[in-house]
Design a protein around this motif. Sequence first.
Motif: not given
Length: 324
Positions: A277-281, A306-308, A316-318
């Motif tokens: 969820t955090k990664a998607n945000r 951009l590194a984020s 997300v890919d995993k």
Amino acid sequence: MSFTIPEEVTSRLNRSELAVPGSNSALFEKAAASKADVIFLDLEDAVAPDDKEQARKNVIEAINDIDWGNKTLSVRINGLDTPYMYRDVIDIMEQAGERLDLIMIPKVGTASDVYALDMLCTQIEAAKGRKKPVGFEMIIETALGMQNINEIAASSKRNESLHFGVADYAASTKARTTGIGGPNPMYGVLTDIDGDIPRDFHWGDMWHYAIARMVVAARANGLRPIDGPFGDYSDPNGFKAQANRAAILGCEGKWAIHPSQIGIANEVNSPSDAEVTKANRILEAMEEAQRDGKGAVSLDGRLIDLASIRQATVLVDKAKEIAA
Ligand code: GLV
Ligand code: MG
């Protein structure tokens, strides 16, 4: 980015890798029905010298006859310094069908070890008309292997993963421990005596350097870094802590030497809902930032840039790979 971009090898889920002794065929069906992502049938250290030949036969029969579902299937052959290895490779590659995905090479010491096996496998595949090239998993578990890890990681197109074999590594480096994978509780420092500041014992992870070095060598060559065994299967908390610290450093899986460790390894090596969820945000916030022509913005009071995007994309890919 550098102009050199490491190419990722065949993508496979490798969160848990169950070790199954080739001499104990009673365990094979249970292993096939388990939740392990990868199974390696062992011909090496879990098999006594007198059982080597029978174990090889068992393993060939099991690869051909058991329904392994969608699991990745591997065989750990004996070391290149033994009188067993050549026959392991020839019999397995000639007699086991295309279901075999990987060969696990123990105690790999130099890139030439891998080269020799690559040559042998290439010949057998050509002679037998095997359609699927077998991949290699390599256990880094000697001082020599660690010294040559970069060359080993880059040594063959078959290479898929590096594994930290903590027990043999401890023996090879003469580290002061007798457990398999557990840390020696004496590994720490006592802070200096300094005025009124109370002295503290600061514990450290004696395997940090080895695992971190393996992660770098693996990732620089597009391979999966995998943490090895934890012998105390009656200590799930200890296993979980070891698995967590390896995952945090970049490993994407851990061995299970007992079925009870499979679920923990899968859980630790899957991003949690909160992380995803955090990664998607972060990805959404950065998309908006880019629309506004900005390279960096703040999210929850913290800088993201951009590194984020690259960090969040890994998670997300995993999660997508696991859900697929
Ligand atoms: C695995 O093979 C180890 O030695 O830890
Ligand atoms: Mg070993």
